[in-house]
Motif scaffolding. Structure first.
Motif, PDB file in Angstrom:
ATOM      1  N   PHE A  77       0.826  -1.207   0.000  1.00 39.47           N
ATOM      2  CA  PHE A  77       0.000   0.000   0.000  1.00 39.47           C
ATOM      3  C   PHE A  77       0.864   1.262   0.000  1.00 39.47           C
ATOM      4  O   PHE A  77       0.569   2.228  -0.714  1.00 39.47           O
ATOM      5  CB  PHE A  77      -0.928   0.000   1.216  1.00 39.47           C
ATOM      6  N   PHE A  78       1.950   1.264   0.806  1.00 41.58           N
ATOM      7  CA  PHE A  78       2.763   2.493   0.894  1.00 41.58           C
ATOM      8  C   PHE A  78       3.962   2.480  -0.034  1.00 41.58           C
ATOM      9  O   PHE A  78       4.589   3.523  -0.248  1.00 41.58           O
ATOM     10  CB  PHE A  78       3.207   2.733   2.343  1.00 41.58           C
ATOM     11  N   LEU A  79       4.306   1.318  -0.620  1.00 40.95           N
ATOM     12  CA  LEU A  79       5.488   1.230  -1.473  1.00 40.95           C
ATOM     13  C   LEU A  79       5.440   2.176  -2.674  1.00 40.95           C
ATOM     14  O   LEU A  79       6.469   2.779  -3.015  1.00 40.95           O
ATOM     15  CB  LEU A  79       5.690  -0.214  -1.935  1.00 40.95           C
ATOM     16  N   PRO A  80       4.298   2.362  -3.361  1.00 39.39           N
ATOM     17  CA  PRO A  80       4.269   3.332  -4.470  1.00 39.39           C
ATOM     18  C   PRO A  80       4.643   4.749  -4.046  1.00 39.39           C
ATOM     19  O   PRO A  80       5.316   5.462  -4.796  1.00 39.39           O
ATOM     20  CB  PRO A  80       2.823   3.243  -4.958  1.00 39.39           C
ATOM     21  N   VAL A  81       4.206   5.155  -2.851  1.00 43.34           N
ATOM     22  CA  VAL A  81       4.571   6.491  -2.369  1.00 43.34           C
ATOM     23  C   VAL A  81       6.066   6.556  -2.080  1.00 43.34           C
ATOM     24  O   VAL A  81       6.730   7.553  -2.390  1.00 43.34           O
ATOM     25  CB  VAL A  81       3.758   6.834  -1.109  1.00 43.34           C
ATOM     26  N   TYR A  82       6.592   5.503  -1.502  1.00 45.91           N
ATOM     27  CA  TYR A  82       8.035   5.443  -1.236  1.00 45.91           C
ATOM     28  C   TYR A  82       8.828   5.534  -2.537  1.00 45.91           C
ATOM     29  O   TYR A  82       9.851   6.228  -2.607  1.00 45.91           O
ATOM     30  CB  TYR A  82       8.340   4.137  -0.506  1.00 45.91           C
ATOM     31  N   ILE A  83       8.360   4.843  -3.567  1.00 43.92           N
ATOM     32  CA  ILE A  83       9.032   4.884  -4.877  1.00 43.92           C
ATOM     33  C   ILE A  83       8.981   6.291  -5.459  1.00 43.92           C
ATOM     34  O   ILE A  83       9.955   6.774  -6.052  1.00 43.92           O
ATOM     35  CB  ILE A  83       8.381   3.867  -5.828  1.00 43.92           C
ATOM     36  N   ALA A  84       7.840   6.958  -5.286  1.00 47.10           N
ATOM     37  CA  ALA A  84       7.716   8.327  -5.780  1.00 47.10           C
ATOM     38  C   ALA A  84       8.711   9.256  -5.082  1.00 47.10           C
ATOM     39  O   ALA A  84       9.347  10.100  -5.724  1.00 47.10           O
ATOM     40  CB  ALA A  84       6.289   8.832  -5.575  1.00 47.10           C
ATOM     41  N   ILE A  85       8.863   9.100  -3.774  1.00 45.27           N
ATOM     42  CA  ILE A  85       9.816   9.923  -3.030  1.00 45.27           C
ATOM     43  C   ILE A  85      11.245   9.604  -3.457  1.00 45.27           C
ATOM     44  O   ILE A  85      12.107  10.488  -3.529  1.00 45.27           O
ATOM     45  CB  ILE A  85       9.630   9.695  -1.514  1.00 45.27           C
ATOM     46  N   MET A  86      11.483   8.359  -3.769  1.00 42.99           N
ATOM     47  CA  MET A  86      12.832   7.929  -4.137  1.00 42.99           C
ATOM     48  C   MET A  86      13.269   8.461  -5.494  1.00 42.99           C
ATOM     49  O   MET A  86      14.414   8.871  -5.672  1.00 42.99           O
ATOM     50  CB  MET A  86      12.884   6.393  -4.146  1.00 42.99           C
ATOM     51  N   GLY A  87      12.359   8.473  -6.479  1.00 37.53           N
ATOM     52  CA  GLY A  87      12.785   8.769  -7.846  1.00 37.53           C
ATOM     53  C   GLY A  87      12.098   9.923  -8.537  1.00 37.53           C
ATOM     54  O   GLY A  87      12.174  10.027  -9.766  1.00 37.53           O
TER      55      GLY A  87
END
Length: 295
Positions: free
Chosen positions: A109-119
């Motif tokens: 659920f939160f991984l897409p947001v983490y990916i957005a912050i990362m890249g």
């Protein structure tokens, strides 16, 4: 150089730059803190429920076999809730501790947001100050885009593997019947599911990053895209069966996450193909934007 050599050079350079920066440490810390928080909460709830079940069985005067049966029934019911009642998945994941399954579901659920912050600035961070010009005169735009995407993917998958390994080690120490064979097989399975899931959302982040010169705008638009996908999937899931609205959920990546752990190859292949299609669409859009814009 040809396109593959250019991509490899850019991928290697970007990986080295990312690994040497303090950003990767911050990203790992952020991912670890959130996962640890979820792990502790879920572990505490699971332990409390287990103790409550043991107390109820003891008060009823039942023996150890009855207590085990009640715990198994609770586990089966909870697995059915997590996995949508799919018997094949419930049997295949019967040896996996519940804490691992719950943390995995929350992570998706939160991984897409983490990916957005990362890249979010992988492309816009170069386009804004126009430093990308020095790269495009030496390499193809497609090689530049693919090299940056692959470098982000390499770092992301390494971070995911570290966190998954930590979660499985915790589960192994807190679950007596979690064998070494089950540990290794399911670690690989869960990591592969996260890989397939993550690459599509990383491609979305690449697309959003290519749309704007300002990294902040890329991040904001990426978050809006994620919220839009979540909202569409939610509306489609709650719509009545066979109504036109129920089919819109097939247009969202998150709809296909359920079968990433499915033991049957056909079900997994459908979800894997869907995520591959989403990734190709997003990367194709990013390449179209990058080729069309004035750098």
């Amino acid at each position: 150089m040809n396109g593959l050599n250019e991509t490899a050079v850019i991928w290697g350079a970007e990986c080295r730059r990312t690994v040497r920066s303090a950003r990767v440490v911050a990203l790992l810390a952020l991912y670890s803190m959130f996962s640890l928080l979820v792990l502790l909460v879920v572990g505490g709830i699971t332990k409390a429920l287990r103790e409550q079940l043991d107390t109820q069985v003891a008060q009823a005067g039942a023996d150890a076999a009855a207590a085990t049966q009640v715990a198994d029934q609770f586990r089966q019911g909870f697995l059915g809730f997590l996995l949508g009642g799919d018997q094949a998945m419930m049997e295949a994941l019967a040896q996996v501790p519940l804490v691992v399954l719950v943390v995995f579901k929350v992570t998706l659920f939160f991984l897409p947001v983490y990916i957005a912050i990362m890249g979010f600035d992988q492309v816009s961070g170069e386009v804004g100050p126009r430093s990308i010009r020095y790269l495009t005169v030496r390499s193809r735009r497609s090689s530049l885009l693919l090299g940056k995407f692959l470098s982000q993917a390499t770092v992301l998958l390494g971070l995911v593997l570290i966190i998954d390994l930590a979660i499985f080690i915790y589960a192994a120490f807190t679950t007596q019947d979690f064998t070494a064979g089950s540990f290794a097989i399911n670690l690989l399975k869960f990591w592969l599911a996260a890989v397939v899931f993550s690459l599509a959302y990383l491609a979305l982040t690449t697309f959003c990053s290519s749309l704007f010169r300002a990294p902040a705008l890329s991040l904001i638009f990426n978050i809006f895209m994620l919220f839009g996908f979540w909202l569409v999937n939610l509306m489609g899931s709650f719509a009545t069966e066979k109504s036109p609205m129920s089919y819109v959920r097939y247009l969202t990546p998150s709809h296909y996450a359920n079968n990433l752990l499915h033991p049957r190859l056909a079900e997994f292949a459908v979800s894997g193909t869907a995520y591959a299609v989403f990734a190709l669409l997003f990367l194709g859009g990013a390449l179209f934007v990058l080729r069309a814009r004035d750098l």
